[in-house]
Design a protein around this motif. Structure first.
Motif, short mmCIF file in Angstrom:
data_model
loop_
_atom_site.label_atom_id
_atom_site.label_comp_id
_atom_site.label_asym_id
_atom_site.label_seq_id
_atom_site.Cartn_x
_atom_site.Cartn_y
_atom_site.Cartn_z
N ARG A 38 1.19 8.83 5.68
CA ARG A 38 1.85 8.68 4.39
C ARG A 38 1.99 7.23 3.96
O ARG A 38 1.66 6.87 2.83
CB ARG A 38 3.23 9.34 4.44
N ARG A 39 2.48 6.37 4.83
CA ARG A 39 2.74 4.99 4.41
C ARG A 39 1.45 4.29 4.01
O ARG A 39 1.38 3.63 2.96
CB ARG A 39 3.42 4.21 5.53
N LEU A 40 0.40 4.41 4.83
CA LEU A 40 -0.87 3.74 4.53
C LEU A 40 -1.44 4.23 3.20
O LEU A 40 -1.86 3.43 2.35
CB LEU A 40 -1.86 4.00 5.66
N LEU A 41 -1.46 5.54 3.01
CA LEU A 41 -2.07 6.10 1.81
C LEU A 41 -1.25 5.79 0.56
O LEU A 41 -1.81 5.49 -0.51
CB LEU A 41 -2.26 7.61 1.97
N THR A 205 -1.91 2.77 15.18
CA THR A 205 -1.38 1.92 14.10
C THR A 205 -1.48 2.56 12.71
O THR A 205 -0.52 2.51 11.94
CB THR A 205 -2.07 0.55 14.12
N PRO A 206 -2.60 3.21 12.34
CA PRO A 206 -2.69 3.76 10.98
C PRO A 206 -1.69 4.87 10.67
O PRO A 206 -1.45 5.17 9.50
CB PRO A 206 -4.13 4.31 10.92
N ILE A 207 -1.10 5.50 11.70
CA ILE A 207 -0.14 6.57 11.43
C ILE A 207 1.30 6.08 11.52
O ILE A 207 2.23 6.89 11.54
CB ILE A 207 -0.35 7.78 12.37
N GLY A 208 1.49 4.76 11.53
CA GLY A 208 2.85 4.23 11.52
C GLY A 208 3.59 4.63 10.27
O GLY A 208 3.05 4.62 9.17
N GLN A 209 4.83 5.04 10.42
CA GLN A 209 5.64 5.49 9.30
C GLN A 209 6.74 4.48 8.99
O GLN A 209 7.27 3.82 9.88
CB GLN A 209 6.26 6.86 9.60
N GLN A 238 0.86 -3.54 8.24
CA GLN A 238 0.68 -4.40 7.07
C GLN A 238 -0.62 -5.18 7.16
O GLN A 238 -1.30 -5.39 6.15
CB GLN A 238 1.87 -5.36 6.94
N GLY A 239 -0.99 -5.58 8.39
CA GLY A 239 -2.27 -6.28 8.57
C GLY A 239 -3.45 -5.40 8.20
O GLY A 239 -4.42 -5.84 7.56
N LEU A 240 -3.37 -4.11 8.57
CA LEU A 240 -4.42 -3.17 8.21
C LEU A 240 -4.46 -2.97 6.70
O LEU A 240 -5.54 -2.98 6.09
CB LEU A 240 -4.18 -1.83 8.92
N GLU A 241 -3.30 -2.77 6.10
CA GLU A 241 -3.25 -2.56 4.65
C GLU A 241 -3.86 -3.74 3.90
O GLU A 241 -4.66 -3.56 2.96
CB GLU A 241 -1.79 -2.35 4.22
N ILE A 244 -7.74 -3.85 4.25
CA ILE A 244 -8.42 -2.83 3.45
C ILE A 244 -8.46 -3.23 1.99
O ILE A 244 -9.52 -3.18 1.33
CB ILE A 244 -7.72 -1.47 3.62
N VAL A 245 -7.33 -3.66 1.44
CA VAL A 245 -7.27 -4.00 0.01
C VAL A 245 -8.13 -5.22 -0.29
O VAL A 245 -8.81 -5.26 -1.33
CB VAL A 245 -5.81 -4.20 -0.42
#
Length: 254
Positions: A38-41, A205-209, A238-241, A244-245
């Motif tokens: 949810r948070r990532l998306l 990490t990608p499923i962190g909420q 946040q580093g992943l987000e 990606i952006v």
């Protein structure tokens, strides 16, 4: 901006989206991606990307899963383009985590899809006996393997994968990641179109909420510790987000 279900997909559409991201999750958390990721998306949606997250249940036939999720996505895409977004053309990116990477790679190898690029996070391509508990015991009696097998998957990618622009993400604390192997395959096919980044984090990490730290009537030292812990926990996500952006939109404009 709220999640809505469209043709079996979970969809989140911001105002005036600049692109669509088709998301596929990992094998054991893919049944409800709007919750597990949810948070990532929702962050990507806040940056202007329409999200189509397609749930699936893992089986041994990964080709059939790839076909099924693509058909589901195509049905949602048609509705989005005709009823909601109403644009003649909007770029589509694939994004997968773990097994979701393999599915996007199969889609890009077996079906005539048009993608502006793929984001492949924590790719792994294990044999069934290594990926699924108890399978090794059964495989001594029965022939049990994913379709396609790891070797067949690698050959398919090498010979037939058609999505030219790719972001590959590996986390530095991920013992089941096989992104190095994938990177070599894709760089041979598209030498100048593959970006490979190693980030701090783990396979999860990608499923962190996210969670909101509620302070009391006055800001106490305990509140300060709680907020610091929250920042540390989500620094990796946040580093992943951010990665990606930046890859999606290097110019930083909508």
């Amino acid at each position: 901006m709220d999640w809505q279900e469209i043709s079996g997909n979970w969809v989140l559409v911001p105002d005036r989206p600049i692109a669509i991201v088709h998301f596929l999750g990992g094998a054991f958390v893919a049944a409800a991606p709007q919750l597990t990721y949810r948070r990532l998306l929702e962050y990507l949606a806040s940056q202007g990307y329409a999200i189509v997250a397609t749930p699936f249940v893992n089986t041994f036939d990964h080709i059939e899963i790839a076909k099924s999720v693509l058909q589901s996505f195509d049905r949602a895409l048609e509705i989005l383009q005709t009823r909601i977004i109403k644009k003649r053309y909007i770029p589509v990116y694939g994004m997968g985590h773990s097994m979701g990477c393999k599915l996007h790679l199969l889609i890009g190898s077996l079906f005539g899809v048009e993608r502006a690029g793929n984001i492949l996070i924590s790719f792994n391509n294990f044999a069934a006996r290594d990926a699924v508990p108890l399978v090794e015991q059964f495989s001594q009696v029965f022939s049990v393997e994913f379709t396609p097998s790891p070797l067949e998957t690698n050959k398919m990618i090498s010979d037939r994968y058609q999505v030219r622009r790719n972001l590959l993400v590996k986390f530095d604390n991920d013992s089941i990641d096989q992104t190095y192997t994938l990177s070599e395959l894709l760089k041979k096919r598209f030498p100048d179109m593959v970006t490979f980044q190693i980030l701090k984090g783990s396979h999860a990490t990608p499923i962190g909420q996210d969670f909101k730290w509620q302070t009391g009537d006055s800001f106490s030292p305990f509140d300060a510790i709680g907020q610091w812990m929250r920042q540390e926990i989500y620094r990796e996500l946040q580093g992943l987000e951010t990665a990606i952006v930046r890859w999606l939109n290097p110019m930083g404009t909508r």
